[in-house]
Design a protein around this motif. Structure first.
Motif, PDB file in Angstrom:
ATOM      1  N   THR A 123      48.138  31.073  34.105  1.00  0.00           N
ATOM      2  CA  THR A 123      48.076  32.557  33.939  1.00  0.00           C
ATOM      3  C   THR A 123      49.273  33.050  33.332  1.00  0.00           C
ATOM      4  N   ASP A 124      48.924  33.989  32.297  1.00  0.00           N
ATOM      5  CA  ASP A 124      49.796  34.636  31.348  1.00  0.00           C
ATOM      6  C   ASP A 124      50.734  35.742  32.122  1.00  0.00           C
ATOM      7  N   HIS A 164      49.549  39.019  33.091  1.00  0.00           N
ATOM      8  CA  HIS A 164      48.246  39.236  33.795  1.00  0.00           C
ATOM      9  C   HIS A 164      48.705  39.739  35.183  1.00  0.00           C
ATOM     10  N   GLU A 165      47.984  40.459  35.931  1.00  0.00           N
ATOM     11  CA  GLU A 165      48.122  41.183  36.807  1.00  0.00           C
ATOM     12  C   GLU A 165      48.349  40.048  38.029  1.00  0.00           C
TER      13      GLU A 165
END
Length: 65
Positions: A42-43, A46-47
């Protein structure tokens, strides 16, 4: 001779709270393979990143107990 079949109930994942047979242990807590992959991939923009951080904070709290 009969083959012995070993049944295990698995462990509850710290992140998704689902039971899984495969994963890793960090600070005595279990994270399933699927969540481990999601956390790593996950970046930070990102939410979902904040969700994973919130869940992983339980690791530091478990060390205090």
């Amino acid at each position: 001779m009969e083959n012995a079949i070993r049944h295990t109930a698995g462990e509850c994942c710290l992140v998704c709270e689902e039971t899984s047979l495969v994963g890793i242990h960090i600070c005595g807590r279990f994270i399933c393979n699927e969540c481990e992959r999601k956390v790593v991939e996950t970046d930070t923009s990102h939410e979902d990143y904040q969700y994973y951080l919130k869940k992983l904070r339980k690791l530091s709290l478990s060390r205090l107990a």
